[in-house]
Write a protein that holds these residues in place. Structure first.
Motif, PDB file in Angstrom:
ATOM      1  N   LYS A  72      30.248  32.721  49.906  1.00 46.14           N
ATOM      2  CA  LYS A  72      31.124  33.292  50.929  1.00 46.14           C
ATOM      3  C   LYS A  72      31.464  32.196  51.935  1.00 46.14           C
ATOM      4  CE  LYS A  72      31.127  37.104  54.261  1.00 46.14           C
ATOM      5  NZ  LYS A  72      30.230  38.028  54.993  1.00 46.14           N
ATOM      6  N   PRO A  73      32.367  31.265  51.548  1.00 46.90           N
ATOM      7  CA  PRO A  73      32.685  30.169  52.471  1.00 46.90           C
ATOM      8  C   PRO A  73      33.518  30.625  53.672  1.00 46.90           C
ATOM      9  CG  PRO A  73      33.989  29.998  50.470  1.00 46.90           C
ATOM     10  CD  PRO A  73      33.072  31.147  50.268  1.00 46.90           C
ATOM     11  N   LYS A  74      34.247  31.733  53.493  1.00 45.90           N
ATOM     12  CA  LYS A  74      35.067  32.263  54.611  1.00 45.90           C
ATOM     13  C   LYS A  74      34.667  33.716  54.877  1.00 45.90           C
ATOM     14  CE  LYS A  74      38.668  28.873  53.787  1.00 45.90           C
ATOM     15  NZ  LYS A  74      40.025  28.634  53.290  1.00 45.90           N
TER      16      LYS A  74
ATOM     17  N   PRO B 135      33.418  24.969  37.631  1.00 43.99           N
ATOM     18  CA  PRO B 135      32.522  25.790  38.470  1.00 43.99           C
ATOM     19  C   PRO B 135      31.605  24.941  39.361  1.00 43.99           C
ATOM     20  CG  PRO B 135      32.513  26.578  36.200  1.00 43.99           C
ATOM     21  CD  PRO B 135      33.253  25.282  36.198  1.00 43.99           C
ATOM     22  N   LEU B 136      31.084  23.847  38.818  1.00 45.05           N
ATOM     23  CA  LEU B 136      30.198  22.964  39.588  1.00 45.05           C
ATOM     24  C   LEU B 136      30.926  22.379  40.803  1.00 45.05           C
ATOM     25  CD1 LEU B 136      27.429  21.477  39.823  1.00 45.05           C
ATOM     26  CD2 LEU B 136      28.460  19.643  38.463  1.00 45.05           C
ATOM     27  N   TYR B 137      32.167  21.887  40.572  1.00 43.44           N
ATOM     28  CA  TYR B 137      32.957  21.315  41.681  1.00 43.44           C
ATOM     29  C   TYR B 137      33.247  22.382  42.736  1.00 43.44           C
ATOM     30  CZ  TYR B 137      33.688  17.440  38.385  1.00 43.44           C
ATOM     31  OH  TYR B 137      33.500  16.413  37.498  1.00 43.44           O
ATOM     32  N   ARG B 138      33.522  23.605  42.273  1.00 43.90           N
ATOM     33  CA  ARG B 138      33.817  24.705  43.207  1.00 43.90           C
ATOM     34  C   ARG B 138      32.584  25.038  44.044  1.00 43.90           C
ATOM     35  NH1 ARG B 138      34.905  28.802  39.699  1.00 43.90           N
ATOM     36  NH2 ARG B 138      36.911  27.915  39.165  1.00 43.90           N
ATOM     37  N   ILE B 139      31.420  25.096  43.380  1.00 40.07           N
ATOM     38  CA  ILE B 139      30.166  25.389  44.086  1.00 40.07           C
ATOM     39  C   ILE B 139      29.903  24.326  45.154  1.00 40.07           C
ATOM     40  CG2 ILE B 139      27.628  25.424  43.813  1.00 40.07           C
ATOM     41  CD1 ILE B 139      28.180  26.725  40.989  1.00 40.07           C
ATOM     42  N   MET B 140      30.056  23.051  44.781  1.00 43.11           N
ATOM     43  CA  MET B 140      29.779  21.952  45.722  1.00 43.11           C
ATOM     44  C   MET B 140      30.770  21.944  46.884  1.00 43.11           C
ATOM     45  SD  MET B 140      27.128  21.091  44.283  1.00 43.11           S
ATOM     46  CE  MET B 140      26.565  19.845  45.421  1.00 43.11           C
ATOM     47  N   LYS B 141      32.033  22.230  46.583  1.00 44.20           N
ATOM     48  CA  LYS B 141      33.070  22.269  47.624  1.00 44.20           C
ATOM     49  C   LYS B 141      32.757  23.395  48.626  1.00 44.20           C
ATOM     50  CE  LYS B 141      37.986  23.119  48.320  1.00 44.20           C
ATOM     51  NZ  LYS B 141      39.184  23.740  47.727  1.00 44.20           N
ATOM     52  N   ASN B 142      32.394  24.581  48.090  1.00 44.23           N
ATOM     53  CA  ASN B 142      32.066  25.709  48.966  1.00 44.23           C
ATOM     54  C   ASN B 142      30.802  25.456  49.777  1.00 44.23           C
ATOM     55  OD1 ASN B 142      34.298  27.237  48.329  1.00 44.23           O
ATOM     56  ND2 ASN B 142      33.292  28.338  46.667  1.00 44.23           N
ATOM     57  N   LYS B 143      29.834  24.756  49.180  1.00 40.01           N
ATOM     58  CA  LYS B 143      28.609  24.400  49.909  1.00 40.01           C
ATOM     59  C   LYS B 143      28.953  23.549  51.135  1.00 40.01           C
ATOM     60  CE  LYS B 143      24.847  24.383  46.486  1.00 40.01           C
ATOM     61  NZ  LYS B 143      23.860  25.167  47.237  1.00 40.01           N
TER      62      LYS B 143
END
Length: 244
Positions: free
Chosen positions: A120-122, A228-236
């Motif tokens: 939940k980044p936003k 998915p990995l890039y998305r997870i890291m970006k959201n982190k």
């Protein structure tokens, strides 16, 4: 320390949809374990606080005795010695739950479950990654740290169900349950990430294994598709910048 398993279990139990997907779970006592072994052929004893598949004990009814297993160690005992055998694997100060065992479906001869990485980044929860976690040979837990490896979820489901329609409907249910779990737990806890672990039986029945408020992302490094990995890291990074 993260949120205890029993606390999350009880919060989800209040939700009419999630309740149907929760396996019977209680605080562990020797009497409760024996009672559950009369109803189910397998039970799991799990630390209330713990991750990575560490410290999980499996008890299985085998003819006139019980197989007690933790990691790769196993013993066979009668009911009179059962508690002693279980106790030898438990930490004296730890709190434990006892949970009904599930007959997880298999992929290439090994059991698997699914890890859904919620973030939940936003303002809204979203699924950043989905993968099947396939257990290492002769293991009963699928965790990455116990030799489990990641496989594309759709591929595993396509191997399980002959009909494409069933694969599609199962994926839809998995997504719905994951969103409901994240929103339900988020009501009482200020979390921005949740690792949802769901088990699937051969008949397609979906069970909630766990909701991990401190999920690891290493599983996603094993997938050939790194999106998915890039998305997870970006959201982190977004979560860290905004909220920590």
């Amino acid at each position: 320390m993260g949120i205890g398993k029993m606390k999350k279990h009880r919060e989800m139990l209040r939700h009419s949809v999630l309740r149907r997907h929760l396996p019977e779970t209680h605080w562990f006592t020797p009497a409760r374990a024996l009672r559950m072994l009369r109803s189910y052929s397998t039970i799991f004893i799990k630390p209330n606080h713990g991750s990575g598949g560490n410290g999980i004990v499996r008890v299985k009814r085998v003819r006139n005795s019980y197989e007690v297993r933790c990691g790769l160690k196993r013993t066979y005992v009668g009911s009179a010695s059962l508690y002693k055998a279980i106790h030898s694997y438990l930490r004296p100060s730890g709190q434990y739950l006892v949970q009904r065992g599930l007959r997880l479906a298999k992929y290439k001869g090994s059991i698997f479950d699914t890890r859904i990485y919620m973030q939940k980044p936003k303002k809204k929860w979203g699924i950043s990654g989905m993968a099947a976690r396939v257990a290492a040979p002769h293991r009963f837990v699928t965790n990455y740290h116990k030799g489990g490896h990641g496989v594309k979820l759709k591929r595993v489901l396509s191997g399980l169900f002959a009909k494409r329609k069933k694969v599609k409907s199962t994926l839809k249910k998995i997504k719905k349950i994951s969103h409901l779990m994240a929103r339900t737990i988020n009501k009482r806890h200020s979390i921005r990430e949740l690792g949802v672990d769901l088990g699937i039986e051969k008949n397609g029945r979906i069970w909630i294994i766990e909701a991990n408020s401190r999920p690891g992302h290493m599983l996603f490094t094993q997938l050939s598709n790194k999106t998915p990995l890039y998305r997870i890291m970006k959201n982190k990074r977004l979560i860290r910048r905004r909220y920590l």
